[in-house]
Design a protein around this motif. Structure first.
Motif: not given
Length: 181
Positions: A160-181
């Motif tokens: 659960k912990s890794r999933l929570y932080y992994g999703i946060r990191a994934l959103r950050e990467v996608l935001r940097d790529k201009g994919v997620a808002g």
């Protein structure tokens, strides 16, 4: 004798027209209000129904009983039947629409979905192995937290912990790529 018959028909037609004009003055407004409710508040359709009802009254003027209560009931019955016939006609015949412009018509080709998958796969590669593994087990392989914990050999709380932080990191990467808002 023939001239006398023509005058009789002429006077009967004039009388019928006079009665219909009277009928419209007295019952036209109330009939229109009543019919608008029946037509879903479609004013044009309601006006057409009132007009057709009065035409039928004119055609049947010799047979009608001209007492106000009886004529009102007759008008309502005829108008209701006209509305029902109109609904039946509309349900049988599909609504006409203009053909779409071929140039404007969007055809799904899967390119956007493929591009999104490539971007997400690339973003996943930028995560740590621990975060990538739990996201892969839970989201991509559709496993529960308990199943992922068993496969990865770690406690469910860690998943659960890794999933929570992994999703946060994934959103950050996608935001940097201009994919997620």
């Amino acid at each position: 004798m023939l001239l006398h018959l023509d005058r009789t028909f002429e006077s009967a037609d004039a009388e019928a027209e006079h009665r219909i004009a009277e009928l419209y003055r007295e019952f036209g407004g109330p009939l229109l209000r009543h019919i608008r409710r029946s037509t879903g508040n479609d004013l044009q359709w309601a006006e057409d129904v009132v007009q057709e009802t009065l035409v039928r009254a004119w055609r049947n003027s010799a047979r009608l009983q001209w007492e106000p209560g009886l004529i009102w009931a007759w008008l309502l019955t005829v108008a209701r039947r006209i509305v029902i016939d109109g609904r039946r006609r509309r349900s049988v015949r599909p609504m006409e629409v203009e053909a779409p412009e071929i140039d404007v018509l969007a055809v799904p080709d899967g390119a956007e979905r493929s591009l999104s998958a490539i971007v997400v796969a690339d973003a996943l590669r930028s995560l740590t192995e621990e975060h990538r593994e739990v996201i892969e087990q839970t989201y991509l392989r559709d496993r529960t937290i308990s199943e992922a914990a068993e496969i990865l050999g770690i406690p469910p709380g860690t998943v659960k912990s890794r999933l929570y932080y992994g999703i946060r990191a994934l959103r950050e990467v996608l935001r940097d790529k201009g994919v997620a808002g």
